[in-house]
Design an enzyme around this catalytic site. Structure first.
Site, PDB file in Angstrom:
ATOM      1  N   ASP A 116       1.323  -1.356   4.959  1.00 12.94           N
ATOM      2  CA  ASP A 116       1.021  -0.104   5.669  1.00 12.94           C
ATOM      3  C   ASP A 116      -0.381   0.308   5.241  1.00 12.94           C
ATOM      4  OD1 ASP A 116       1.019   2.311   6.969  1.00 12.94           O
ATOM      5  OD2 ASP A 116       2.455   3.280   5.635  1.00 12.94           O
ATOM      6  N   GLU A 157       0.185   0.539  -5.591  1.00 18.69           N
ATOM      7  CA  GLU A 157      -0.725   1.603  -5.146  1.00 18.69           C
ATOM      8  C   GLU A 157      -1.941   1.612  -6.076  1.00 18.69           C
ATOM      9  OE1 GLU A 157      -2.979   4.444  -3.886  1.00 18.69           O
ATOM     10  OE2 GLU A 157      -1.244   3.823  -2.697  1.00 18.69           O
ATOM     11  N   PRO A 193       1.821   7.705  -0.218  1.00 17.66           N
ATOM     12  CA  PRO A 193       2.477   8.490  -1.273  1.00 17.66           C
ATOM     13  C   PRO A 193       3.942   8.139  -1.509  1.00 17.66           C
ATOM     14  CG  PRO A 193       2.383   9.775   0.738  1.00 17.66           C
ATOM     15  CD  PRO A 193       1.663   8.479   1.037  1.00 17.66           C
ATOM     16  N   GLY A 194       4.513   7.204  -0.734  1.00 15.05           N
ATOM     17  CA  GLY A 194       5.823   6.693  -1.113  1.00 15.05           C
ATOM     18  C   GLY A 194       6.977   6.999  -0.192  1.00 15.05           C
ATOM     19  N   ASP A 243      -4.549  -3.253  -7.127  1.00 13.77           N
ATOM     20  CA  ASP A 243      -5.251  -3.511  -5.871  1.00 13.77           C
ATOM     21  C   ASP A 243      -4.478  -4.557  -5.080  1.00 13.77           C
ATOM     22  OD1 ASP A 243      -6.942  -4.193  -3.797  1.00 13.77           O
ATOM     23  OD2 ASP A 243      -8.717  -4.437  -5.064  1.00 13.77           O
ATOM     24  N   LYS A 256       7.715   5.659   2.827  1.00 18.70           N
ATOM     25  CA  LYS A 256       8.302   4.395   3.298  1.00 18.70           C
ATOM     26  C   LYS A 256       8.900   3.612   2.127  1.00 18.70           C
ATOM     27  CE  LYS A 256       5.187   3.892   7.279  1.00 18.70           C
ATOM     28  NZ  LYS A 256       4.221   4.958   6.903  1.00 18.70           N
ATOM     29  N   CYS A 301      -1.004   3.880  11.100  1.00 19.26           N
ATOM     30  CA  CYS A 301      -0.752   5.121  11.828  1.00 19.26           C
ATOM     31  C   CYS A 301      -1.956   5.390  12.724  1.00 19.26           C
ATOM     32  CB  CYS A 301      -0.519   6.278  10.859  1.00 19.26           C
ATOM     33  SG  CYS A 301       0.002   7.782  11.707  1.00 19.26           S
ATOM     34  N   CYS A 313       0.883  -1.183   0.000  1.00 18.90           N
ATOM     35  CA  CYS A 313       0.000   0.000   0.000  1.00 18.90           C
ATOM     36  C   CYS A 313       0.912   1.222   0.000  1.00 18.90           C
ATOM     37  CB  CYS A 313      -0.909   0.022   1.218  1.00 18.90           C
ATOM     38  SG  CYS A 313      -1.614  -1.578   1.661  1.00 18.90           S
ATOM     39  N   ALA A 314       1.494   1.547  -1.129  1.00 19.21           N
ATOM     40  CA  ALA A 314       2.709   2.362  -1.144  1.00 19.21           C
ATOM     41  C   ALA A 314       2.488   3.866  -1.069  1.00 19.21           C
ATOM     42  CB  ALA A 314       3.521   2.035  -2.402  1.00 19.21           C
TER      43      ALA A 314
END
Length: 463
Positions: free
Chosen positions: A348, A305, A283-284, A331, A286, A401, A280-281
């Site tokens: 994430d 993503e 906005p990038g 997906d 990590k 988070c 689940c990348a």
């Protein structure tokens, strides 16, 4: 000719440009569901505002949004009709004025006059009288006096009192209290709420192999306490002025995000270690740190993503990192790769964001308990997909988070109860020197204990 002729009127004062800019940012957030940090940063760049003006504008925006619930309770005592009956733009003007009166070192006379002038420009002359009268009522008490007046006594209704005194919705306070209890920590609920209300620091990451911490320190940053790649930009300011950030060799990233990504990259692993997946990348942030760490092990990262515009953000974050790292639009719950293909997987997952209320002050008023329930099936599906995607012996990092139990342990327990090929391992040893991690095996970071976002990590090994 009458003295009331337009020719004889004194010219109207122009509104203060910083307050006007702050108001327009707030309107984008409240009326258009914008994200305060994104809208504000873009606006400051577009207007080339920096220094004191940028700091003042930032405090006006973030402070007004952060304390919105408290200010609404105050305004409800000062306005003769229910707040929902007010025009939304007028209510935002009143909130902005209330913040200056109750939580900023702005002279009350100046604050009221500036807001009357701003109201005249943004909402019309007819509204300025109401703003003048309401804000003068607000200015008659300090914030502490208002809290004493409008909040229930803490001994009678603790959550109700804290909702007013600490500007958090009641349901969020209850969820935080439950989460602290689950972790076996002391009941320092007030400290947690206070930490959520502290303006966040600008934290940078020196992407390994591309930038050194010394480069960030020479630019005015200081080392973070826990992450070996992190630095805090002292005094705030635009991180883009730092060469390493401008070129993508470093980036802006909370220390908690750095720690959970580093934990996945350094977890012990036997056998192959060549293929890594960020499920689940967007906005990038990590992804960029993982790709940098993967390069040190001759591994390649695939970042997935579902939304194209966010996939473009991932590509932008990876632009300075060498290697054949891939970004796929897809997906994560419907893998297009073989089962067991990857050695390390980061999941994430989308979550409520309750762990980042310092950075996203509007989120506390935007989220509801229903959002938690709606997200849980997606979180479970993504974690299950991550476990299926990793090879036997490989490692999955489930990250949110949020400290909310329903988004953390409850998701991990539900998924592992439904399958027999994965176990949770103790992740605490991957956070060397970091105190107050609880009883394990998972890890929960906290704003009030670690000065990070409330990041959660469960480390899961495929058996």
């Amino acid at each position: 000719m009458s003295d009331r002729s337009p020719r004889n009127r004194a010219p109207q004062r122009r509104p203060d440009p910083v307050r006007q800019l702050a108001y327009r940012v707030i309107r984008q957030v409240t009326a258009e569901d914008g994200y305060a940090n994104l809208v504000l940063n873009k606006t400051l760049r577009d207007q080339r505002m920096s220094g004191r003006d940028a700091a003042f504008c930032t405090e006006l925006v973030h402070g007004t949004l952060r304390w919105q619930g408290t200010y609404d309770a105050v305004l409800a005592r000062c306005v003769s009709r229910p707040l929902p009956e007010l025009d939304a733009n007028l209510l935002d003007l009143l909130r902005l004025g209330t913040h200056q009166l109750l939580r900023m070192r702005v002279d009350s006379y100046a604050a009221v006059n500036e807001m009357v002038t701003l109201t005249r420009a943004e909402a019309g002359q007819s509204r300025s009288g109401l703003v003048n009268a309401v804000l003068r009522k607000v200015s008659q008490r300090t914030l502490d006096q208002w809290i004493t007046t409008i909040a229930p006594a803490p001994e009678d209704d603790e959550y109700g009192y804290l909702a007013i005194a600490k500007a958090h919705p009641r349901w969020v306070i209850g969820a935080f209290d439950d989460a602290l209890g689950v972790r076996g920590l002391e009941r320092d609920l007030v400290d947690l709420l206070d930490a959520d209300n502290d303006p966040p620091r600008v934290t940078l990451v020196a992407r390994p192999g591309l930038a050194e911490l010394d480069e960030l320190i020479e630019a005015g940053a200081t080392r973070t306490r826990w992450s070996q790649y992190g630095a805090v930009l002292q005094g705030g300011g635009d991180p883009g002025r730092i060469g390493a950030v401008a070129t993508g060799r470093a980036g802006v990233q909370d220390e908690g995000s750095q720690l959970v990504a580093t934990a996945l990259a350094t977890a012990p692993l036997e056998g192959d270690d060549a293929r890594w997946l960020d499920l689940c990348a967007g906005p990038g942030g990590k992804s960029a740190l993982l790709a940098s760490l993967a390069n040190q092990k001759d591994a390649l990262l695939t970042a997935v993503e579902p939304q194209k515009h966010r996939a473009d953000l991932v590509r932008s974050n990876l632009r300075a990192i060498p290697g054949d790292h891939q970004v796929l639009v897809g997906d994560g719950t419907k893998p297009t790769w073989p089962a067991g293909w990857y050695d390390r997987v980061l999941a994430d997952v989308p979550c409520s964001g309750l762990g980042a209320l310092r950075r996203r002050p509007e989120a506390r008023w935007r989220r509801t308990p229903d959002d938690i329930a709606e997200l849980q099936p997606l979180q479970e599906a993504l974690l299950s997909s991550a476990i299926t995607s990793v090879r036997p012996g490989g490692i999955v990092a489930y990250v949110t988070c949020s400290p909310h139990y329903a988004e953390t342990r409850a998701v991990v327990d539900a998924v592992l109860d439904s399958r027999s090929d994965a176990v949770v391992e103790d992740a605490r040893e991957l956070f060397p020197g970091v105190p107050s991690l609880g009883g394990g095996p998972d890890v929960q970071l906290w704003p009030h204990l670690h000065s990070t976002d409330a990041m959660y990590l469960a480390l899961i090994r495929r058996t």
